[in-house]
Design an enzyme around this catalytic site. Structure first.
Site, short mmCIF file in Angstrom:
data_model
loop_
_atom_site.label_atom_id
_atom_site.label_comp_id
_atom_site.label_asym_id
_atom_site.label_seq_id
_atom_site.Cartn_x
_atom_site.Cartn_y
_atom_site.Cartn_z
N CYS A 113 25.24 -0.77 15.52
CA CYS A 113 24.74 0.58 15.80
C CYS A 113 25.72 1.27 16.74
O CYS A 113 26.10 2.42 16.51
CB CYS A 113 23.34 0.52 16.42
SG CYS A 113 22.72 2.12 16.99
N CYS A 128 -6.94 -9.10 11.42
CA CYS A 128 -5.55 -8.82 11.75
C CYS A 128 -5.26 -7.35 11.57
O CYS A 128 -4.66 -6.71 12.39
CB CYS A 128 -4.62 -9.59 10.84
SG CYS A 128 -4.47 -11.29 11.27
N ASN A 167 11.73 -12.83 0.20
CA ASN A 167 11.60 -12.36 1.57
C ASN A 167 13.00 -12.06 2.10
O ASN A 167 13.82 -12.96 2.22
CB ASN A 167 10.92 -13.47 2.38
CG ASN A 167 10.83 -13.14 3.86
OD1 ASN A 167 11.30 -12.11 4.33
ND2 ASN A 167 10.22 -14.04 4.61
N CYS A 191 17.22 0.99 18.71
CA CYS A 191 17.61 1.85 19.83
C CYS A 191 16.51 1.99 20.89
O CYS A 191 16.80 2.23 22.04
CB CYS A 191 18.00 3.23 19.33
SG CYS A 191 19.68 3.32 18.69
N CYS A 231 22.30 0.68 22.75
CA CYS A 231 21.53 -0.08 21.76
C CYS A 231 21.97 -1.53 21.73
O CYS A 231 23.16 -1.84 21.86
CB CYS A 231 21.70 0.56 20.38
SG CYS A 231 20.75 -0.29 19.12
N GLY A 288 0.80 -1.22 0.00
CA GLY A 288 0.00 0.00 0.00
C GLY A 288 0.83 1.27 0.00
O GLY A 288 0.51 2.23 -0.69
N ASP A 340 10.08 -7.40 -2.78
CA ASP A 340 8.82 -7.85 -2.16
C ASP A 340 8.64 -9.31 -2.51
O ASP A 340 8.92 -9.72 -3.64
CB ASP A 340 7.63 -7.04 -2.68
CG ASP A 340 6.42 -7.16 -1.76
OD1 ASP A 340 5.94 -6.11 -1.30
OD2 ASP A 340 5.96 -8.29 -1.50
N LYS A 399 4.20 -8.77 -6.95
CA LYS A 399 4.06 -7.32 -6.83
C LYS A 399 5.18 -6.58 -7.54
O LYS A 399 4.95 -5.56 -8.19
CB LYS A 399 3.99 -6.92 -5.35
CG LYS A 399 2.65 -7.25 -4.73
CD LYS A 399 2.51 -6.73 -3.32
CE LYS A 399 1.10 -7.02 -2.82
NZ LYS A 399 0.93 -6.73 -1.39
#
Lengths: 170, 399
Positions: free
Chosen positions: B305, B247, B147, B226, B300, B80, B101, B124
């Protein structure tokens, strides 16, 4: 979020120590051993409590898991195949458990049959990472989901017992 | 027997269908006919697809609009928000788009923008590339139908992020997260922290009435790990929110708004105009847009990071101190000092206790959940074992 029985069962599952995901070559085998230890203990406990309800096994590197889970409803046993991949971010994020044969039968599911967990699951997992493992995922994620969804699906006729299905066909 | 009348009717039906098909084909051919344009022109003529964009220069908004053609953006999640995001960037004339996707177009997606019913069943990314290429053939596309959170795909994803730029071998300029789940966001976060890749996160709430965008500069601004996910307070009583049997809800409006503010931030960031938002929320119920900025958390969980934070500190120390643009008050979370204790959630009272205090955030923004400073999970830990992994696997199978 969970009933007393679930809470008791969960409290008996050993917590995991190794904070390692599948990309951590050195520590992942240790984590995988802990996963199996916890799962074995959990299944043994379920058996002892006369509440054996799932089996799981993984591929050699432990990144893909498959198995079965079953649910007893009015003395009939309904069995389903289950599967999931270990995401690269595990154990900070939980795997998405899928029950593919129920895909499209309930709205409490995402595409591909991934079960839709309650709002309580993600915080609970985040608060307990990395000590929660796959046994906890089964006990707190899939177990409660089956307990709510399967009776509903049976009452709607969307899940039919295999034996009854045969009788109906005859 | 079929009568003459019936046959005549059938012929007319088929003729109509043929006309429709021809129209469709013509439209497609017309679109395909537009040749690639080498250089963006500012000439204001009907045939110039870039005239209104190049006008931004004349009006003094953007210094160098053509520069957009040199940029590569990766869009992860073409649903979307992601599909509309990709369409906006395509129409703006971005240099290259990478689309990721794993999903297929379904009729259940038709309450959102971009995809059309006849595309149901296509992946998609494939459907999107086809439409987008027709809209603007000047854009380069690279699509990946998988994925990103699984081991193999993640490695490939990392490789394409670091080498999939307009000029093969260069990194992409920006990653946009338009995914709908926590795992995928964390996977993008992991990749970006490791690569030092700047990205923007976007999200729409499951009840469809709020959303947000967030700019993440590894080491500088808070990464996705974080703090617990920052969400827009919807001011809806959880008790009145009915979740039975569903859902997630979605609205084309909220998703369109979020895609719009996301791409606006992308344009401002890439073309250097206006103020780039660090966090911008959208509360559709009250029409409220809270903003904030948050620095990276020194504690973190993600060690990359923390490493990026070290790098950033070094760079900052070396930089001559001249310009200090005063940013809006920054919320820092040195440690989890809002000390929350984990309480098993059974009753409402206990649930409330576990929710604890929320960090100091501007009005309208909150955290999806809170995490105790100390991991308080109690119970037995797994014991040391002499058994090998193979033994354990065999034992599990025998149960």
């Amino acid at each position: 979020m969970a009933d007393e029985a679930t809470r008791k069962a969960v409290s008996q599952i050993p917590l995991l120590k190794a904070h390692a995901g599948p990309r951590d070559r050195a520590l992942w085998p240790q984590r995988l051993k802990e996963e199996y230890q916890a799962l074995i203990r959990f299944v043994e406990q379920n058996k002892a409590a006369d509440n054996d309800w799932f089996r799981l096994e993984s591929n050699a590197d432990g990144t893909r898991w498959t198995g079965t889970c079953w649910f007893i409803h009015e003395l009939l046993r309904y069995e389903f195949r289950l599967e999931f991949d270990i995401p690269v971010t595990y154990p900070d994020t939980a795997p998405e458990v899928a029950v593919p044969e129920l895909d499209g039968k309930t709205a409490k599911m995402y595409r591909g049959g991934k079960i839709c967990l309650t709002d309580h699951f993600a915080p609970l997992w985040a608060r307990n990472a990395p000590r929660f493992g796959l046994a906890h995922l089964m006990a707190l994620g899939l177990g409660p989901w089956l307990a709510v969804e399967i009776p509903d699906l049976i009452s709607k006729g969307l899940v039919v017992h295999k034996g009854q299905q045969r009788e109906a066909a005859e | 027997m079929t009568t003459v009348e019936e046959l005549k009717l059938r012929v007319r039906e088929l003729e109509n269908e043929l006309i429709k098909c021809k129209q469709k084909q013509c439209a497609m051919e017309d679109a395909l006919h537009r040749p690639k344009i080498d250089k963006m022109s500012a000439e204001v003529v009907d045939s110039n697809p870039y005239s209104r964009l190049m006008a931004l220069k004349r009006m003094g908004i953007v210094d160098d609009y053509e520069k957009i053609r040199t940029f590569t953006v990766a869009v992860v999640g073409v649903g979307g928000v992601g599909s509309v995001t990709a369409e906006m960037l395509t129409r703006c004339g971005i240099g290259k788009l990478l689309l990721f996707d794993y999903d297929k177009v379904e009729l259940a997606n038709m309450n959102r923008l971009f995809f059309q019913p006849h595309q149901a069943g296509l992946s998609k990314v494939e459907a999107a590339e086809h439409t987008l290429r027709n809209i603007n053939p000047d854009v380069s596309f690279e699509t990946h139908n998988y994925n990103i959170t699984t081991m193999e795909n993640f490695t490939h994803f990392m490789d394409r992020i670091s080498h999939g730029g307009l000029e093969e071998g260069t990194p992409v300029d920006l990653i946009l997260s338009c995914v709908d789940n926590f795992e995928a966001r964390m996977a993008i976060n992991t990749a970006c922290n490791e690569l030092g890749q700047i990205w923007m996160e976007s999200g729409v709430s499951e009840n469809a009435v709020s959303g947000h965008i967030q700019l993440i500069i590894p080491g500088e601004t808070a990464c996705f790990a974080c703090a617990p996910p920052l969400v827009v307070a919807a001011n809806i009583d959880e008790k009145t929110l009915k979740r039975e049997g569903v859902c997630a809800a979605s609205l084309p409006t909220t998703m369109g708004v979020v895609a719009g503010i996301l791409v606006q931030n992308v344009l401002k960031y890439l073309l250097k105009f206006g103020t780039v938002s660090h966090y911008l929320g959208y509360n559709a119920m009250q029409d409220f847009f809270p903003t904030m900025a948050m620095k990276a958390n020194p504690q973190c969980n993600d060690r990359y990071c923390r490493r990026q934070q070290e790098e950033y500190k070094k760079k900052e120390a070396e930089r001559p101190k001249v310009e200090v643009v005063v940013e809006e008050e920054v919320v820092v979370h040195e440690d989890n000092e809002w000390g929350i204790e984990l309480v098993s959630e059974v009753t409402d009272a206990e649930l409330k206790a576990a929710t604890g205090t929320v960090p100091d955030l501007p009005e309208g923004i909150t955290v999806a959940y809170t995490i105790p400073a100390e991991n308080t999970a109690s119970g037995d830990m797994v014991e040391e074992t002499e058994q090998s992994l193979e033994d354990l696997m065999a034992q599990m199978r025998k149960l």
